[in-house]
Design a protein around this motif. Sequence first.
Motif, PDB file in Angstrom:
ATOM      1  N   LYS A 101       0.782  -1.211  -0.172  1.00 36.74           N
ATOM      2  CA  LYS A 101       0.160   0.226   0.065  1.00 36.74           C
ATOM      3  C   LYS A 101       1.081   1.239   0.119  1.00 36.74           C
ATOM      4  CE  LYS A 101      -4.070  -2.216   0.176  1.00 36.74           C
ATOM      5  NZ  LYS A 101      -4.681  -2.049   1.431  1.00 36.74           N
ATOM      6  N   ARG A 102       0.239   2.147  -0.483  1.00 40.15           N
ATOM      7  CA  ARG A 102       1.074   3.840  -0.604  1.00 40.15           C
ATOM      8  C   ARG A 102       1.697   3.845   0.642  1.00 40.15           C
ATOM      9  NH1 ARG A 102      -2.941   6.291  -1.940  1.00 40.15           N
ATOM     10  NH2 ARG A 102      -2.631   6.341  -4.216  1.00 40.15           N
ATOM     11  N   GLY A 103       3.159   4.583   0.609  1.00 44.15           N
ATOM     12  CA  GLY A 103       3.733   4.922   1.701  1.00 44.15           C
ATOM     13  C   GLY A 103       4.476   3.917   2.526  1.00 44.15           C
ATOM     14  N   LYS A 104       4.402   2.819   2.319  1.00 44.62           N
ATOM     15  CA  LYS A 104       4.933   1.493   2.891  1.00 44.62           C
ATOM     16  C   LYS A 104       6.370   1.061   2.607  1.00 44.62           C
ATOM     17  CE  LYS A 104       1.600   0.975   5.677  1.00 44.62           C
ATOM     18  NZ  LYS A 104       1.400   1.309   7.064  1.00 44.62           N
ATOM     19  N   LEU A 105       6.826   1.463   1.373  1.00 46.28           N
ATOM     20  CA  LEU A 105       8.145   1.181   0.783  1.00 46.28           C
ATOM     21  C   LEU A 105       8.960   2.455   0.839  1.00 46.28           C
ATOM     22  CD1 LEU A 105       7.019  -1.139  -2.140  1.00 46.28           C
ATOM     23  CD2 LEU A 105       8.140  -1.964   0.220  1.00 46.28           C
ATOM     24  N   PRO A 106      10.221   2.083   1.105  1.00 45.26           N
ATOM     25  CA  PRO A 106      11.380   3.160   1.206  1.00 45.26           C
ATOM     26  C   PRO A 106      11.836   3.118  -0.277  1.00 45.26           C
ATOM     27  CG  PRO A 106      12.467   1.047   2.067  1.00 45.26           C
ATOM     28  CD  PRO A 106      10.748   0.881   1.866  1.00 45.26           C
ATOM     29  N   GLY A 107      12.550   4.360  -0.433  1.00 47.44           N
ATOM     30  CA  GLY A 107      13.383   4.341  -1.640  1.00 47.44           C
ATOM     31  C   GLY A 107      12.263   4.951  -2.999  1.00 47.44           C
ATOM     32  N   PRO A 108      13.013   5.211  -3.981  1.00 51.33           N
ATOM     33  CA  PRO A 108      12.244   5.313  -5.456  1.00 51.33           C
ATOM     34  C   PRO A 108      10.952   4.236  -5.346  1.00 51.33           C
ATOM     35  CG  PRO A 108      14.595   5.793  -5.778  1.00 51.33           C
ATOM     36  CD  PRO A 108      14.600   5.051  -4.144  1.00 51.33           C
ATOM     37  N   THR A 109       9.794   4.815  -5.908  1.00 52.56           N
ATOM     38  CA  THR A 109       8.919   3.701  -5.891  1.00 52.56           C
ATOM     39  C   THR A 109       8.028   3.970  -7.638  1.00 52.56           C
ATOM     40  OG1 THR A 109       7.277   4.753  -4.802  1.00 52.56           O
ATOM     41  CG2 THR A 109       8.766   2.947  -3.836  1.00 52.56           C
ATOM     42  N   GLU A 110       7.602   2.991  -8.026  1.00 48.87           N
ATOM     43  CA  GLU A 110       6.390   3.182  -8.916  1.00 48.87           C
ATOM     44  C   GLU A 110       5.078   3.050  -8.184  1.00 48.87           C
ATOM     45  OE1 GLU A 110       6.444   4.090 -12.430  1.00 48.87           O
ATOM     46  OE2 GLU A 110       8.706   4.313 -12.136  1.00 48.87           O
ATOM     47  N   GLU A 111       4.044   3.746  -8.820  1.00 44.58           N
ATOM     48  CA  GLU A 111       2.700   3.807  -8.237  1.00 44.58           C
ATOM     49  C   GLU A 111       1.699   3.457  -9.390  1.00 44.58           C
ATOM     50  OE1 GLU A 111      -0.276   6.539  -5.629  1.00 44.58           O
ATOM     51  OE2 GLU A 111       1.901   6.596  -5.169  1.00 44.58           O
ATOM     52  N   ALA A 112       0.457   2.652  -8.765  1.00 45.16           N
ATOM     53  CA  ALA A 112      -0.588   2.567  -9.573  1.00 45.16           C
ATOM     54  C   ALA A 112      -1.983   2.666  -8.840  1.00 45.16           C
ATOM     55  CB  ALA A 112      -0.620   1.234 -10.342  1.00 45.16           C
ATOM     56  N   SER A 113      -3.026   3.152  -9.269  1.00 44.46           N
ATOM     57  CA  SER A 113      -4.177   3.186  -8.601  1.00 44.46           C
ATOM     58  C   SER A 113      -5.175   2.219  -8.744  1.00 44.46           C
ATOM     59  CB  SER A 113      -4.602   4.497  -8.442  1.00 44.46           C
ATOM     60  OG  SER A 113      -3.814   5.545  -8.077  1.00 44.46           O
ATOM     61  N   PHE A 114      -6.084   2.016  -7.876  1.00 44.07           N
ATOM     62  CA  PHE A 114      -7.051   0.987  -8.375  1.00 44.07           C
ATOM     63  C   PHE A 114      -8.514   1.458  -7.472  1.00 44.07           C
ATOM     64  CE2 PHE A 114      -4.698  -0.875  -4.701  1.00 44.07           C
ATOM     65  CZ  PHE A 114      -5.868  -1.472  -3.768  1.00 44.07           C
ATOM     66  N   ALA A 115      -9.676   1.123  -7.880  1.00 42.01           N
ATOM     67  CA  ALA A 115     -10.794   1.707  -7.087  1.00 42.01           C
ATOM     68  C   ALA A 115     -11.093   0.583  -6.214  1.00 42.01           C
ATOM     69  CB  ALA A 115     -12.016   1.644  -8.306  1.00 42.01           C
ATOM     70  N   LYS A 116     -11.678   1.343  -5.022  1.00 38.83           N
ATOM     71  CA  LYS A 116     -12.386   0.518  -3.936  1.00 38.83           C
ATOM     72  C   LYS A 116     -13.780   0.726  -3.709  1.00 38.83           C
ATOM     73  CE  LYS A 116      -9.845  -0.621  -0.392  1.00 38.83           C
ATOM     74  NZ  LYS A 116      -9.023  -0.659   0.754  1.00 38.83           N
ATOM     75  N   GLU A 117     -14.312   0.063  -2.904  1.00 41.79           N
ATOM     76  CA  GLU A 117     -15.781   0.519  -2.744  1.00 41.79           C
ATOM     77  C   GLU A 117     -15.950   1.987  -2.279  1.00 41.79           C
ATOM     78  OE1 GLU A 117     -19.591  -1.283  -0.234  1.00 41.79           O
ATOM     79  OE2 GLU A 117     -17.683  -2.076   0.207  1.00 41.79           O
ATOM     80  N   TYR A 118     -15.083   2.527  -1.517  1.00 42.81           N
ATOM     81  CA  TYR A 118     -15.280   3.913  -1.112  1.00 42.81           C
ATOM     82  C   TYR A 118     -14.460   4.759  -1.654  1.00 42.81           C
ATOM     83  CZ  TYR A 118     -18.751   1.604   1.852  1.00 42.81           C
ATOM     84  OH  TYR A 118     -19.826   0.777   2.391  1.00 42.81           O
ATOM     85  N   GLY A 119     -13.836   4.635  -2.902  1.00 49.13           N
ATOM     86  CA  GLY A 119     -12.682   5.666  -3.437  1.00 49.13           C
ATOM     87  C   GLY A 119     -11.682   4.617  -3.847  1.00 49.13           C
ATOM     88  N   GLN A 120     -10.544   5.536  -4.016  1.00 47.29           N
ATOM     89  CA  GLN A 120      -9.341   4.987  -4.956  1.00 47.29           C
ATOM     90  C   GLN A 120      -8.210   4.663  -3.652  1.00 47.29           C
ATOM     91  OE1 GLN A 120     -10.602   4.893  -8.151  1.00 47.29           O
ATOM     92  NE2 GLN A 120      -8.285   5.413  -8.542  1.00 47.29           N
ATOM     93  N   ASP A 121      -7.479   3.840  -4.078  1.00 48.77           N
ATOM     94  CA  ASP A 121      -6.475   3.494  -3.315  1.00 48.77           C
ATOM     95  C   ASP A 121      -4.990   3.269  -4.155  1.00 48.77           C
ATOM     96  OD1 ASP A 121      -4.659   2.579  -1.189  1.00 48.77           O
ATOM     97  OD2 ASP A 121      -6.126   0.871  -0.239  1.00 48.77           O
ATOM     98  N   GLY A 122      -4.044   3.087  -3.511  1.00 49.86           N
ATOM     99  CA  GLY A 122      -3.036   2.801  -4.590  1.00 49.86           C
ATOM    100  C   GLY A 122      -1.929   1.951  -3.954  1.00 49.86           C
ATOM    101  N   PHE A 123      -1.247   1.197  -4.738  1.00 52.02           N
ATOM    102  CA  PHE A 123      -0.127   0.369  -4.561  1.00 52.02           C
ATOM    103  C   PHE A 123       1.246   0.828  -5.071  1.00 52.02           C
ATOM    104  CE2 PHE A 123      -2.418  -4.362  -4.811  1.00 52.02           C
ATOM    105  CZ  PHE A 123      -2.423  -3.986  -3.360  1.00 52.02           C
ATOM    106  N   GLN A 124       2.180   0.360  -4.495  1.00 50.16           N
ATOM    107  CA  GLN A 124       3.708   0.733  -4.852  1.00 50.16           C
ATOM    108  C   GLN A 124       4.445  -0.414  -4.974  1.00 50.16           C
ATOM    109  OE1 GLN A 124       4.467   3.775  -1.784  1.00 50.16           O
ATOM    110  NE2 GLN A 124       4.074   5.409  -3.459  1.00 50.16           N
ATOM    111  N   ILE A 125       5.637  -0.336  -5.848  1.00 48.27           N
ATOM    112  CA  ILE A 125       6.672  -1.274  -5.803  1.00 48.27           C
ATOM    113  C   ILE A 125       7.743  -0.451  -5.962  1.00 48.27           C
ATOM    114  CG2 ILE A 125       6.376  -1.621  -8.337  1.00 48.27           C
ATOM    115  CD1 ILE A 125       6.989  -4.602  -7.959  1.00 48.27           C
ATOM    116  N   GLN A 126       8.987  -1.052  -5.395  1.00 44.97           N
ATOM    117  CA  GLN A 126      10.520  -0.313  -5.486  1.00 44.97           C
ATOM    118  C   GLN A 126      10.850  -0.391  -7.019  1.00 44.97           C
ATOM    119  OE1 GLN A 126      12.403  -2.705  -2.293  1.00 44.97           O
ATOM    120  NE2 GLN A 126      12.539  -0.572  -1.331  1.00 44.97           N
ATOM    121  N   SER A 127      11.485   0.772  -7.406  1.00 45.45           N
ATOM    122  CA  SER A 127      11.603   0.930  -8.662  1.00 45.45           C
ATOM    123  C   SER A 127      12.507   0.070  -9.527  1.00 45.45           C
ATOM    124  CB  SER A 127      12.135   2.446  -8.956  1.00 45.45           C
ATOM    125  OG  SER A 127      11.080   3.281  -8.661  1.00 45.45           O
TER     126      SER A 127
END
Length: 218
Positions: free
Chosen positions: A124-150
Motif C-alpha cells: 500500500k502507498r507509503g509503506k516502501l522506502p526509496g524510489p517507487t512506482e505507483e498504480a491506483s485502483f478503485a475500492k468500494e469507497y474511493g481510490q487506493d494505491g499500490f507501490q513497488i520499488q523501482s
Amino acid sequence: MTTQPPPGAAANDPSTTDNAARLESQPATSAARATELSRQQINLRAALRQFPDFPIPGIDFIDILPLFANHNLHLSLIRALELQVLSLSDGLKPDVIVGLDARGFLFGPSLALRLGAGFAPVRKRGKLPGPTEEASFAKEYGQDGFQIQSDAIKKGQSVLVVDDIIATGGSAAAAGKLVEQLGGSLIGYLFILEIDFLKGRDKLQAPVYTLLKDNMAT
C-alpha cells in the motif's frame, strides 16, 4: 594406508539413498505433475474452513489460514503452487514472483524460493522506502494505491503475480500495471481462491489461474 570402501558401499550410504529418493520423488513428466497436483488440490481444499455471515451477513467466508497452521499442509500448499506454475509454462519458471499486500506475502517468498525466482512485494502507498512506482485502483469507497520499488524488476524479466484470492480484480490489475511500468513481462496471475461471480479475472490482461476451484471434487 588407504582403505577402499567395499563394493556396494555407496549404494548403502544413507545420504546417497536419501538424495536418490528425493530425485525420484520429483515428477519427471507433465502427466506425473498433473497427477500429483490433483492429489494435493483435493487435500488442500478439504482443509479449508468456512464461516457464514463473515465479515457481513450473506458472505460465506473461506478461511485459508489452516493451510499455514499445519506444517504438512503448508508444505503441500507450496508444492501445489509450484506444480501449478510448472504446468502453466511447460516447466519454464518466472524470474520474479510479485506478491500483493498482504496475504500474497504469506506464500509468495516460499514459492519464489522453490522456483529459484526473486520476490518483490507490492505494498500500500507509503509503506516502501526509496524510489517507487505507483498504480491506483478503485475500492468500494474511493481510490487506493499500490507501490513497488523501482528496482524490484529488471526490464525483460518474466513476472508472475500472486495473491490469496481474486475478487473484483482491481488490486491485481494495479499490480500487473506496476510490472509493466518497470518493463517486466507479465506472464500471468496465480491465486489460491477465486470469487467467481465478481468476474475479477475479466479485468486482468494476462492469463489467470486459481489453485483451488469451487467445483473441485472432494
